[in-house]
Design a protein around this motif. Structure first.
Motif, PDB file in Angstrom:
ATOM      1  N   GLY A  19       0.783  -1.228   0.000  1.00 30.76           N
ATOM      2  CA  GLY A  19       0.000   0.000   0.000  1.00 30.76           C
ATOM      3  C   GLY A  19       0.813   1.275   0.000  1.00 30.76           C
ATOM      4  N   GLY A  20       2.127   1.184   0.213  1.00 35.12           N
ATOM      5  CA  GLY A  20       2.945   2.387   0.284  1.00 35.12           C
ATOM      6  C   GLY A  20       3.338   2.912  -1.079  1.00 35.12           C
ATOM      7  N   GLY A  21       3.682   4.188  -1.131  1.00 37.22           N
ATOM      8  CA  GLY A  21       4.144   4.813  -2.362  1.00 37.22           C
ATOM      9  C   GLY A  21       5.655   4.865  -2.431  1.00 37.22           C
ATOM     10  N   GLU A  70      11.537   4.649  -0.522  1.00 35.52           N
ATOM     11  CA  GLU A  70      12.785   5.410  -0.466  1.00 35.52           C
ATOM     12  C   GLU A  70      13.243   5.569   0.978  1.00 35.52           C
ATOM     13  N   ALA A  71      12.275   5.789   1.883  1.00 32.42           N
ATOM     14  CA  ALA A  71      12.607   5.899   3.303  1.00 32.42           C
ATOM     15  C   ALA A  71      13.201   4.600   3.827  1.00 32.42           C
ATOM     16  N   GLY A 128      -5.514   5.661   5.798  1.00 37.00           N
ATOM     17  CA  GLY A 128      -4.890   6.891   6.268  1.00 37.00           C
ATOM     18  C   GLY A 128      -4.573   7.806   5.104  1.00 37.00           C
ATOM     19  N   VAL A 129      -3.551   8.629   5.250  1.00 35.64           N
ATOM     20  CA  VAL A 129      -3.198   9.620   4.233  1.00 35.64           C
ATOM     21  C   VAL A 129      -2.671   8.901   2.991  1.00 35.64           C
ATOM     22  N   ARG A 130      -3.340   9.111   1.875  1.00 37.57           N
ATOM     23  CA  ARG A 130      -2.896   8.484   0.628  1.00 37.57           C
ATOM     24  C   ARG A 130      -1.579   9.104   0.162  1.00 37.57           C
ATOM     25  N   PHE A 131      -0.743   8.293  -0.459  1.00 36.15           N
ATOM     26  CA  PHE A 131       0.560   8.790  -0.881  1.00 36.15           C
ATOM     27  C   PHE A 131       0.457   9.800  -2.016  1.00 36.15           C
ATOM     28  N   ALA A 148       1.760  -3.598   7.090  1.00 35.75           N
ATOM     29  CA  ALA A 148       2.789  -4.639   7.104  1.00 35.75           C
ATOM     30  C   ALA A 148       2.468  -5.586   8.242  1.00 35.75           C
ATOM     31  N   PRO A 149       2.972  -6.816   8.172  1.00 37.85           N
ATOM     32  CA  PRO A 149       2.731  -7.755   9.274  1.00 37.85           C
ATOM     33  C   PRO A 149       3.573  -7.406  10.486  1.00 37.85           C
TER      34      PRO A 149
END
Length: 390
Positions: A65-67, A72-73, A334-337, A363-364
């Motif tokens: 689900g992450g952008g 990068e982080a 939550g906040v969409r990327f 994430a698990p």
């Protein structure tokens, strides 16, 4: 007055505050609860799982689900960096047989104390019992002294998701941000148990761990321990497959994952005479205790022969859906990327950055959650420091 404001004193917020302070900013951290990092301390009660010792490419595959900004982080602050960070706080770590990484002390409190001392040395100030209530004409807080409005040069929001509200993550910030044009994904429980309407037959097994089975979801097999609770099924094994089951996948249990179907069928084909089915299962397959109870609960009336063998290898689990979101270990949504730029700054609110579980990713358990919160806090804090200069 403050150069930089961080709202939320969990791992993401504390990491953002440290990066801002290292860049020479005057940093104020506000927290709605009477003390900081409550969820981190709760997570550490049974052993603080900081990260998972695996290659970065494998680690990021567990985050969904992450952008691009999230990945990068994690690229610059992954498992190795988390271990070094803990050691720099004077907390040696060890890697368990499963690859999970823990501080030698196991608990979260020694690490948190060392971290807060370092933040104090960097000049970071804290205000507890400050609840963020608005962002019109500045950042407004309800405090023990009344309503306070701050106008910092830059703000990092690290407000958590929508589970464990008693520890501070209640999701009430979502309405404020959506009112300012920030696009949000609906909250959903993640890493949660599932409701099961047990018969009285299962009462003696409440609280009993289930070991030596496999969970079957979407053609994938997962091994992991879980627990029969009064409310349903919970524990690490269930959390690992919870997202897929929450989103509609069927759940089945292989009660004898180390036995091939043919072996089970052959053992069951022998004569049982006057022996009850329950005793026949115990004698022929060594299927005892909670495993046999699950078969009787979900499989009755039991079929014969090959059909029973197939049922033992893929026992359907009828459940009544996930446990309530406030009981979940974490949340998706939550906040969409797409509502942020590559630095996690909100497009609709220049100078306001977001980090941690309030972002739309999941994430698990197993170290992925804490590592990702730390990584996004670091990413947002560094970006906020650069933006405040420019």
């Amino acid at each position: 007055m403050t150069d930089a404001l961080v709202i939320g004193a969990g791992p993401a917020g504390l990491m953002a505050a440290e990066e801002l302070a290292r860049a020479g900013r005057r940093v104020l951290v506000t927290e709605a609860k009477p003390s900081v990092a409550r969820k981190l301390l709760m997570a550490g009660k049974s052993g603080l799982n900081l990260t998972k010792d695996e290659p970065p490419a494998m680690f990021t595959k567990h985050t969904s689900g992450g952008g691009p900004a999230l990945f990068e982080a994690l690229k610059s602050f992954g498992p190795e960096e988390v271990k070094d960070w803990a050691r720099n706080l004077g907390q040696e770590v060890f890697t368990g047989s499963s690859g999970r990484v823990f501080p030698d002390a196991m608990k979260a409190s020694p690490l948190l104390r060392a971290w807060l001392l370092r933040l104090a040395d960097l000049g970071v100030e804290f205000r507890t019992r400050w609840r963020w209530v608005g962002l019109d004409d500045g950042m407004q807080f309800e405090t023990p002294e009344g309503v306070v409005t701050l106008n910092p040069k830059v703000t990092v929001l690290a407000l958590g998701g929508a589970s464990w509200s008693r520890l501070g993550s209640d999701g009430t910030w979502a309405q404020m941000l959506s009112g300012k044009g920030v696009t949000l994904a609906p909250f959903k429980p993640a890493n949660m148990g599932f409701c099961v309407n047990w018969s009285d037959h299962m009462k003696p097994h409440f609280g009993v761990p289930v070991k030596g089975t496999a969970l079957l979801v979407n053609g994938q097999t997962t091994r992991g321990e879980y627990v029969i609770s009064e409310k349903g099924l919970e524990g690490g094994g269930i959390y690992a497959i919870s997202a897929a089951v929450r989103d509609g996948a069927d759940l089945k249990i292989d009660l004898l994952p180390d036995w091939p179907l043919e072996k089970i069928a052959a053992r069951l084909s022998g004569p049982r005479g006057k022996t009850s089915v329950s005793n026949h299962l115990r004698k022929a397959l060594k299927l005892e205790g909670v495993k046999r109870a699950l078969l009787m609960e979900f499989g009755n009336p039991l079929p014969d022969g090959a059909a029973l063998a197939s049922l033992i290898k893929a026992l359907p689990v009828p459940h009544a859906g996930p446990r309530p979101i406030d009981e979940a270990i974490s949340t998706a949504g939550g906040v969409r990327f797409e509502a942020m730029d590559e630095n996690l700054m909100l497009n609709a609110l220049p100078g306001v950055f977001c980090a941690g579980e309030m972002l739309d990713w999941e994430a698990p358990t197993g170290g992925y959650l804490i590592t990702t919160c730390l990584a996004t806090g670091r990413h947002a804090g560094r970006a906020a420091a650069r933006w405040s200069q420019g």
